[in-house]
Design an enzyme around this catalytic site. Sequence first.
Site, short mmCIF file in Angstrom:
data_model
loop_
_atom_site.label_atom_id
_atom_site.label_comp_id
_atom_site.label_asym_id
_atom_site.label_seq_id
_atom_site.Cartn_x
_atom_site.Cartn_y
_atom_site.Cartn_z
N ARG A 1 -11.81 7.40 -1.56
CA ARG A 1 -12.00 6.25 -2.45
C ARG A 1 -10.94 5.21 -2.12
O ARG A 1 -9.84 5.55 -1.68
CB ARG A 1 -11.85 6.69 -3.91
N HIS B 1 -18.60 0.99 2.41
CA HIS B 1 -18.88 2.20 1.60
C HIS B 1 -20.24 2.81 1.97
O HIS B 1 -21.13 2.94 1.13
CB HIS B 1 -18.81 1.88 0.10
#
Length: 308
Positions: A223, A271
Amino acid sequence: MAFLFKSSAERGRVWGEAFTRLLPDMPFRTWPDVGDAGDIHYMAAWTVTRDLLEGLPNLEVLFSVGAGVDQLDLSQVPAHVQVVRMMEPGLTDGMVQYATFATLALHRDMLDYRTAQADHRWAPRHLLPAAQRCVGVMGLGNLGMAVLNALRPFGFPLRGWSRSGSAVNGVEIFAGADALPAFLSGCDVLICLLPLTGETRGILCRKSFDLLPRGAGIINVGRGGHLVEHDLLSALDSGQLSGAVIDVLNTEPAAADHPFWSHPRILLTPHVASQTRDDSSVEVMIGNIRRHQAGQPMQGQVDRSRGY
Ligand code: NDP
Ligand code: OXD
């Protein structure tokens, strides 16, 4: 008893068709068409709000549509609701492909060749044998293990770090915070596949970079909150790090003036390291609903006290 889905409308349509085919007795509703909120016992979402959850008095299980659960903000989820993260083969396949690609891109100097190509320079570099480049994976869960197994045939020395230090065949294992410096000291390529929790936030920081061998490369597919972005820029400027492949950012999408866009030593992707596959996700979720209804533990059940 009904199921509520809250993510994109297109995905809701696809998941709804598969769900209804496999579990026809349970109505599939797509947020915001909740219907009678008291019917909803199961829900799948990427993000939720406290208001939404407070309006679902009989919710028993909240499924994350992703492997991570930090985006759900567990503090908003009532304590009696069980949270389940996604563990399905599509997510694993995507992550194995991306982590292998990123490791090989760093190992085979692709950042240098990208710059050389832009400059019209024919600039071959010495090829280091894989046996001389150690790859370390932080996080030995579903994805970290799969990535290590995929990297083994290339001949890289492999090491892994996790809380409990589960064994992986042919991988040197380090367990717990005390072992982190020893783990980092040997990683020429460092891959972050940790969940984002209070303990792991900011773990890719100057202190960690200084413990890596000089010239190491990093890959962040965990993340954005794992990485202290300005520490990465300083470590690249000083040469302590030679390159980075970054798939996740603190703020997504990246702002137009984010320094990573044009940095010659950073490969940035939006992402996409891995994505849930619709068919296998629905099958896995329905398997878990059946387990839950039979009073059995579900696969991927989150331990709320650990945050993953
Ligand atoms: P898992 O929950 O299966 O594994 C987590 C691993 O991290 C475990 O080995 C765990 O240790 C370890 N860990 C957790 N906290 C610590 C800590 N404080 N110190 C050391 N080790 C720790 O997760 P997955 O493998 O399924 O997924 C990992 C993450 O990957 C997700 O949470 C998500 O953030 C990210 N992800 C990113 C995607 C992308 O597209 N970029 C796609 C999918 C996932 P132990 O084994 O001891 O419990
Ligand atoms: C996930 C993700 O957690 O896509 O599944 O990041």
